[in-house]
Write an enzyme that holds these catalytic residues in place. Structure first.
Site, PDB file in Angstrom:
ATOM      1  N   TYR A  64      -0.759  -3.013  14.312  1.00 55.16           N
ATOM      2  CA  TYR A  64      -1.487  -2.086  13.442  1.00 55.16           C
ATOM      3  C   TYR A  64      -2.408  -1.180  14.252  1.00 55.16           C
ATOM      4  O   TYR A  64      -3.245  -1.655  15.006  1.00 55.16           O
ATOM      5  CB  TYR A  64      -2.305  -2.904  12.446  1.00 55.16           C
ATOM      6  CG  TYR A  64      -2.939  -2.105  11.344  1.00 55.16           C
ATOM      7  CD1 TYR A  64      -2.154  -1.505  10.370  1.00 55.16           C
ATOM      8  CD2 TYR A  64      -4.314  -1.957  11.272  1.00 55.16           C
ATOM      9  CE1 TYR A  64      -2.728  -0.785   9.351  1.00 55.16           C
ATOM     10  CE2 TYR A  64      -4.900  -1.234  10.250  1.00 55.16           C
ATOM     11  CZ  TYR A  64      -4.102  -0.650   9.292  1.00 55.16           C
ATOM     12  OH  TYR A  64      -4.678   0.072   8.277  1.00 55.16           O
ATOM     13  N   ASP A  84      -2.485  -3.128   3.436  1.00 54.58           N
ATOM     14  CA  ASP A  84      -3.016  -3.290   4.793  1.00 54.58           C
ATOM     15  C   ASP A  84      -4.224  -4.226   4.768  1.00 54.58           C
ATOM     16  O   ASP A  84      -5.067  -4.132   3.873  1.00 54.58           O
ATOM     17  CB  ASP A  84      -3.468  -1.939   5.367  1.00 54.58           C
ATOM     18  CG  ASP A  84      -2.277  -1.036   5.642  1.00 54.58           C
ATOM     19  OD1 ASP A  84      -1.135  -1.516   5.539  1.00 54.58           O
ATOM     20  OD2 ASP A  84      -2.504   0.151   5.940  1.00 54.58           O
ATOM     21  N   GLU A  88       0.819  -1.212   0.000  1.00 58.06           N
ATOM     22  CA  GLU A  88       0.000   0.000   0.000  1.00 58.06           C
ATOM     23  C   GLU A  88       0.857   1.268   0.000  1.00 58.06           C
ATOM     24  O   GLU A  88       0.474   2.289  -0.520  1.00 58.06           O
ATOM     25  CB  GLU A  88      -0.912  -0.032   1.229  1.00 58.06           C
ATOM     26  CG  GLU A  88      -1.879   1.128   1.308  1.00 58.06           C
ATOM     27  CD  GLU A  88      -3.006   0.876   2.296  1.00 58.06           C
ATOM     28  OE1 GLU A  88      -3.443  -0.291   2.411  1.00 58.06           O
ATOM     29  OE2 GLU A  88      -3.441   1.833   2.955  1.00 58.06           O
TER      30      GLU A  88
END
Length: 695
Positions: free
Chosen positions: A326, A116, A16
DNA sequence: GCAAGGTC
């Protein structure tokens, strides 16, 4: 690739963002060759028996749009995915990136979506794979990870899945389409209502997030304007007991009548009271729950005064250094697969945590988890990676410490607090209370004490039947507080509470409300136009400005994620409602046009009128645009009667009335916005404080 | 001229 002509039949990995690509490259092999093309880094890796080429996107490379030239047309129901550079002039760099990925795809024999693991990430990878790589998504692989640690990335690439994020992709595409349909069509129809009016024009917009956000401001303003201040009274007694003095409060927290308050004073002062009841309650306080994004943002704001977006920013930096998991998650649960002991042992290598971790490691580790869950990610926790923590900057250190200590606290024991409530009886008619509080077992607070104060209130050891003297009684008048206007911070918080927008878009969307002239001021007030847009939309299509629409969409998207609902059903509903709203609005287009135009006129006037003239004290100061010289300045409406007030203005940028006056000279303050810079300016250039208060 | 969502 002229530099590497022999590199063929590799696995192409789509990330990403560039940082993630770098991490993944480092995790996948030691033999990494980096090539930079037009500022884009590409990693070539040879493993024992596998070849990888790793490249990165820049967030979304494709967006929804259509190629129709006429932008006045509505409804728009035919949309397609287009490279972002076809939609947005500022995105010309996307072209190169897509071209490079297209090139890399030609010699690949396997494709991995390594964006992600969430709704938007899956969509980003999906679009790149189908449009740039020209492969069928069902023939591609998905890497699933929620931290960027080497271990987890290695695991993710050993266990690549096929078709595992189908739900996420479907939910992402649905989200894009729903927002586009509602946003573009309703914005266009608002603007088209002005085309009927002479001198019409100006940009109007609304959307799934914009609409409800503006409504919060309008609703709050209505609440403020209709607020009636009501007084109430509180009574406190200074009590003497056993040669100590302590305050007691009257058992009624709010006394509504002044007469009653004075009577309480009269009937209690210098009287003797009797301790009638002693209540002791033991309260067990469970450890805090693991951080999700919102909890972390609230806590970082409470402790460090970090804004929510700053916190997320820093958390993202920590994540990219593999120190924490995350940080964009709803979950208050730890992943089942991680080894708490291993993380704890690594943390114990850091001196600051040595003592605490050793205590915890001596027992069985059972976390106290929260209710909230997230299908894609666990809570935010330290990964146990500690490499590079000495290089963190102050803010990063603070946030990392908070996350670590929170992580430790969730494994600790309950804290036990004792609460004492003493009830004092005066002549069987009045009652007073004294509250005490102490901790008899600190439990988790010991691990979190840096951020949680175990406040104790010590009180004398009363016995039932004891006599106390009420020395003086204080009666104080108080007022119910008028609800405050939102400022940028509190509005962001409100949006977050209501789950509107994301960390990246919230601040931007508030800016848009200013740009559209829907709101003004640092303490945010709706303009006449802001009021009217809400009025119009709620009259004809209440749903677009209600948070319910977002709620409902969230629920549907969650169901799509879990593949319990199909996008087609959600889209059909959206088409139907959009169609209905557009019809209802277009039936009344002329009327709406007049209402909005009128509101715009008032708003422009409001914005140009800066208040009473400080010179003649009769006229009003207004911003005047000289048509001949095309210059602007501030003049007084009493000019013809002889007031010579005049003040210069900067000729560049957008000028907004702030409604405030300078605390030093009393002249109005305007806000000047030039590109991205924003400052408040006292229009008196001879003002003693002549400093531009840069924000 | 329009939405909201990624990333820099």
């Amino acid at each position: 690739m002229s530099e590497k002509p022999d590199f063929k039949n590799y696995t192409l990995v789509i990330c990403e963002k560039s940082d993630a690509a770098k991490r993944i490259a480092e995790a996948l092999g030691d033999n990494v060759k980096t090539i930079e093309k037009k500022g884009i880094k590409i990693y070539f890796i040879t493993n024992a028996n596998k070849k990888y080429v790793i490249c990165s996107a820049l967030g979304h490379l494709y967006g929804l749009g259509n190629y129709r030239k006429d932008r006045k047309v509505y409804p728009v129901f035919d949309l397609m995915w287009l490279p972002l550079n076809h939609i947005d002039k500022n995105k010309s760099n996307v072209h190169d990136r897509i071209k490079i990925i297209e090139e890399l795809a030609k010699n690949a024999n396997e494709f991995v979506n390594a964006c992600d693991y969430d709704v938007e990430g899956s969509t980003i990878g999906f679009n790149i794979l189908r449009y740039a790589c020209k492969v069928n998504y069902s023939n591609t692989l998905r890497a699933k990870f929620s931290t960027l640690t080497k271990d987890e990335l290695k695991y993710a690439f050993k266990n690549l899945g096929n078709q595992i994020d189908k739900g996420l992709v479907k939910a992402g595409i649905t989200r894009h389409v729903v927002d586009y349909l509602w946003g573009i069509n309703l914005s266009r129809i608002l603007m088209s209502s002005l085309q009927h009016i002479p001198y019409g024009g100006g940009v109007l917009s609304t959307g799934r997030v914009q609409g409800p956000t503006l409504k919060f401001i309008v609703d709050r303003e209505i609440e403020i304007r209709s607020f009636v201040t009501k007084p109430y009274w509180v009574a406190n007694a200074l009590v003497e007991y056993d040669e100590t003095e302590i305050y007691a409060s009257y058992f009624k927290d709010k006394i509504m009548k002044k007469r009653e308050a004075l009577k309480i004073k009269e009937e209690n002062e210098r009287e003797t009271g009797i301790v009638k009841e002693i209540r002791r309650i033991k309260v067990e306080l469970k450890p805090p729950t693991p951080f999700n994004t919102g909890d972390l943002q609230k806590e970082a704001y409470r402790i460090f005064k970090f804004s929510p977006s700053l916190t997320l920013n820093i958390a993202e930096q920590l994540y990219l250094q593999a120190l924490i998991s995350y940080p964009r998650t709803n979950s208050q649960k730890l992943p089942k697969t991680i080894d708490y002991y291993k993380i704890m042992r690594r943390l114990s290598e850091i001196n600051e945590y040595k003592e605490e971790t050793e205590i915890l490691l001596s027992k069985k580790l059972v976390p106290h988890e929260g209710e909230k869950d997230d299908p894609a990610h666990p809570c935010i926790y330290p990964t146990g990676e500690i490499e590079g923590i000495e290089k963190l900057n102050e803010r990063q250190k603070k946030l990392f410490d908070l996350i670590v200590r929170r992580f430790l606290a969730i494994f600790a024991e309950n804290a036990i607090m004792e609460r004492d409530q003493i009830l004092i009886d005066v002549k069987g008619k009045h009652y007073w209370k004294i509250n005490g509080r102490r901790y008899i077992h600190l439990g988790w607070i010991n691990f979190y004490k840096k951020y949680f104060e175990a406040e104790e209130v010590e009180i004398p050891l009363f016995k039932e039947g004891d006599k106390v003297l009420l020395k003086t009684i204080n009666v104080e008048e108080k007022f119910e507080k008028r609800p405050p206007r939102f400022n940028k911070g509190s509005l962001l918080e409100k949006m977050e509470e209501e789950n509107l927008g994301t960390k990246a878009t919230r601040a931007e969307i508030i800016d848009t409300l200013y740009k559209r002239k829907y709101v003004v001021g640092e303490s945010i007030m709706p303009t006449e136009l802001g009021f009217q847009v809400i009025e119009t939309l709620s009259k004809y299509s209440g749903r677009i400005i209600s948070v319910d629409l977002t709620r409902e969409m969230e629920k549907s998207l969650e169901k799509i994620e879990l593949e319990q609902e199909e996008p087609e059903d959600v889209l059909e509903k959206t088409f139907y409602f959009a169609w209905q709203a557009i019809n209802d609005l277009s039936d009344n287009l002329e009327k709406i046009g007049f209402e909005l135009k009128n509101a715009m006129r008032i708003t422009t006037l409001e914005n140009k009128t800066l208040g009473l003239c400080p010179m003649c004290k009769e006229g009003l100061l207004v911003i005047i645009n000289n048509k001949k010289t095309k210059k602007r300045f501030v003049g007084c409406t009493n000019y013809k009667k002889g007031c010579s007030f005049v003040a210069p203005l900067p000729q560049k940028g957008i000028i907004q009335n702030t409604g405030r006056t300078c605390s030093t000279c009393g002249w109005p303050i305007v806000q000047v916005r030039n590109g991205k810079s924003l400052w408040n300016l006292c229009i008196n250039f001879k003002c003693p404080t002549k400093v531009k208060n840069k924000k």
